[in-house]
Scaffold this motif. Structure first.
Motif, PDB file in Angstrom:
ATOM      1  N   TRP A   1       0.963  -1.283   0.083  1.00 23.87           N
ATOM      2  CA  TRP A   1       0.069  -0.179   0.151  1.00 23.87           C
ATOM      3  C   TRP A   1       0.797   1.312   0.073  1.00 23.87           C
ATOM      4  O   TRP A   1       1.926   0.964   0.284  1.00 23.87           O
ATOM      5  CB  TRP A   1      -0.833  -0.046   1.235  1.00 23.87           C
ATOM      6  CG  TRP A   1      -0.268   0.078   2.514  1.00 23.87           C
ATOM      7  CD1 TRP A   1      -0.195  -1.085   3.379  1.00 23.87           C
ATOM      8  CD2 TRP A   1       0.204   1.053   3.309  1.00 23.87           C
ATOM      9  NE1 TRP A   1       0.230  -0.628   4.421  1.00 23.87           N
ATOM     10  CE2 TRP A   1       0.716   0.614   4.640  1.00 23.87           C
ATOM     11  CE3 TRP A   1       0.432   2.563   2.945  1.00 23.87           C
ATOM     12  CZ2 TRP A   1       1.258   1.121   5.458  1.00 23.87           C
ATOM     13  CZ3 TRP A   1       1.189   3.168   4.115  1.00 23.87           C
ATOM     14  CH2 TRP A   1       1.596   2.692   5.099  1.00 23.87           C
TER      15      TRP A   1
ATOM     16  N   THR B   1       0.495   5.586   0.937  1.00 25.70           N
ATOM     17  CA  THR B   1      -0.313   7.024   0.985  1.00 25.70           C
ATOM     18  C   THR B   1       0.758   8.179   0.656  1.00 25.70           C
ATOM     19  O   THR B   1       2.056   8.042   0.533  1.00 25.70           O
ATOM     20  CB  THR B   1      -0.692   7.175   2.403  1.00 25.70           C
ATOM     21  OG1 THR B   1       0.544   6.786   3.319  1.00 25.70           O
ATOM     22  CG2 THR B   1      -1.287   6.006   2.844  1.00 25.70           C
TER      23      THR B   1
ATOM     24  N   GLN C   1       1.152  12.824  -0.127  1.00 27.96           N
ATOM     25  CA  GLN C   1       0.609  14.021   0.223  1.00 27.96           C
ATOM     26  C   GLN C   1       1.577  15.165  -0.688  1.00 27.96           C
ATOM     27  O   GLN C   1       2.463  15.092  -0.676  1.00 27.96           O
ATOM     28  CB  GLN C   1       0.855  14.665   1.590  1.00 27.96           C
ATOM     29  CG  GLN C   1       0.107  13.630   2.599  1.00 27.96           C
ATOM     30  CD  GLN C   1       0.973  12.451   2.972  1.00 27.96           C
ATOM     31  OE1 GLN C   1       2.064  12.691   3.032  1.00 27.96           O
ATOM     32  NE2 GLN C   1       0.388  11.329   3.197  1.00 27.96           N
TER      33      GLN C   1
ATOM     34  N   ALA D   1      -2.737   8.551  -4.839  1.00 32.01           N
ATOM     35  CA  ALA D   1      -2.873   8.596  -3.405  1.00 32.01           C
ATOM     36  C   ALA D   1      -2.689  10.136  -3.015  1.00 32.01           C
ATOM     37  O   ALA D   1      -3.494  10.713  -2.370  1.00 32.01           O
ATOM     38  CB  ALA D   1      -1.829   7.809  -2.674  1.00 32.01           C
TER      39      ALA D   1
ATOM     40  N   GLY E   1      -6.318   9.088  -0.232  1.00 32.32           N
ATOM     41  CA  GLY E   1      -6.701   7.924   0.447  1.00 32.32           C
ATOM     42  C   GLY E   1      -5.202   6.944   0.244  1.00 32.32           C
ATOM     43  O   GLY E   1      -4.286   7.267  -0.152  1.00 32.32           O
ATOM     44  N   LYS E   2      -5.475   5.854   0.870  1.00 29.41           N
ATOM     45  CA  LYS E   2      -4.547   4.875   0.854  1.00 29.41           C
ATOM     46  C   LYS E   2      -5.134   3.900  -0.232  1.00 29.41           C
ATOM     47  O   LYS E   2      -6.009   3.612  -0.564  1.00 29.41           O
ATOM     48  CB  LYS E   2      -4.888   3.875   2.178  1.00 29.41           C
ATOM     49  CG  LYS E   2      -3.477   2.638   2.072  1.00 29.41           C
ATOM     50  CD  LYS E   2      -3.625   1.838   3.205  1.00 29.41           C
ATOM     51  CE  LYS E   2      -3.273   2.370   4.588  1.00 29.41           C
ATOM     52  NZ  LYS E   2      -3.200   1.351   5.636  1.00 29.41           N
TER      53      LYS E   2
END
Length: 368
Positions: free
Chosen positions: A236, A238, A240, A359, A364-365
């Protein structure tokens, strides 16, 4: 500072290449013993700064030789002909290079052009029956990467990616230590990659040519580094995104992305990729029984590193020399580096970066 090439070059310290004295030829191609085997004859496509760096490094290769050029700039071809003793019959432009199909003196083409051109150029090289070496990122997204892999398989040629760090002595030593359990179970990786980019008109800030910004240009080192230092594939991500200058960094060109990755064992990675901060070239990994810090971790000059056992003291050898000799070994002898450099390896990084961009966009993940 204008580009990743400038950034990496300024991290470098001039050094005379030293012979490898400590590693078997199955890992490093450069060694003291004479070589009388088959030579990989390479044409370089894209005669810019990094193409020149590769050409200069190849002068010290034992298993690979620069024999041809492909460029859209006639003056560059003329200059390279004189500097590297390249015959006229091995010189092509971007329109006519399909004719390499009929040139038995070229075995492989190293594509060192803007990212957005890699896919179609690689497919054309493959259809011409030549091995493809492509600078990273292999393509601008996983869809293009898959097309490249399929085209090379269909043509029965190799597709290799310019992962020079997979041949770098200190990096390889760290990978060896991880594989033999000297760090114990790896738990955490941190990768910091970034510089302040200059000329706003350069191709790296053109979405069509680059495919993205800092993430695809230099963040790929942290993505790949996390994978080979932790020894796992992420499940996974994530991410920003931060943008302070929307004029310079237009839509589709990321300025700064922080991203996280999770791995099956529970290990995690926390990374930063940026075009807006200086002095970022550091990898750190810790495990149950030890740790490693590399700074600089990806520059062209001597990599510096230390572990819980002390300083890494493997000699500096020009990365691209090792890479090209190692790729010749791979193509002709089937000898693999500790970490792959093939198209499938490049495709893994592209899938992860696609997920990171998703992401960052959604907040979101994203599962892999």
């Amino acid at each position: 500072m204008g580009s990743r090439r400038d950034f990496l070059e300024k991290l470098s310290i001039s050094a005379v290449s030293l012979p490898i004295l400590y590693s078997p030829a199955s890992v490093f191609a450069a060694c003291d013993t004479p070589y009388e085997g088959r030579i990989l004859r390479v044409a370089i496509m894209g005669l810019g700064n990094y193409g020149t760096r590769v050409a200069n490094a190849m002068q010290d290769c034992k298993r690979a030789q620069l024999v041809g050029v492909i460029s859209g700039t006639p003056s560059k071809i003329t200059k390279w002909q004189a500097e590297y003793n390249i015959p006229e019959k091995n010189c092509y432009n971007y329109e006519d290079f399909d004719a390499i199909k009929h040139n038995p003196d070229i075995d492989a083409v190293y594509i060192i052009t803007p990212n957005g051109l890699h896919c179609e150029q690689a497919i054309r090289v493959a259809k011409a029956g030549k091995h493809v070496i492509c600078e990273k990122p292999m393509a601008i997204n996983a869809e293009e990467g898959e097309r490249m892999v399929m085209a090379c398989k269909a043509a029965n040629v190799k597709l290799l990616v310019g992962y020079r760090m997979h041949f770098e002595p200190k990096t390889v030593e760290v990978i060896r230590m991880r594989k033999t359990g000297e760090f114990g179970q790896p738990r955490f990786f941190q990768g910091q990659t970034g510089f302040v980019i200059g000329n706003p008109d350069q191709w790296r800030l053109n979405k069509e040519l680059s495919g993205g910004g800092a993430m695809i240009d230099i963040g790929i080192y942290a993505v790949n580094g996390a994978r080979y230092m932790l020894g796992e594939e992420p499940i996974w991500v994530t991410a920003q995104e931060t943008k302070t200058d929307p004029v310079k960094f237009k839509a589709g060109i990321d300025e700064t992305i922080t991203f996280q990755m999770g791995f099956p064992s529970g290990a995690v990675a926390s990374c930063l990729s940026t075009y807006a901060m200086r002095h970022l070239d550091r990898f750190f990994m810790t495990g149950d029984d030890g740790w490693v810090e590399m700074q600089p971790s990806i520059g062209y000059g001597p990599i510096k590193g230390r572990t819980h056992n002390g300083e890494l003291n493997q000699p500096h050898i020009t990365h691209q020399t090792l890479q090209m000799d190692g790729m010749a070994q791979l193509i002709f002898e089937g000898i693999q580096p500790l970490v792959p450099v093939d198209g499938e390896e490049g495709l893994k990084d592209l899938k992860i970066m696609d997920a990171i961009y998703m992401a960052a966009k959604t907040g979101g993940k994203v599962s892999l």
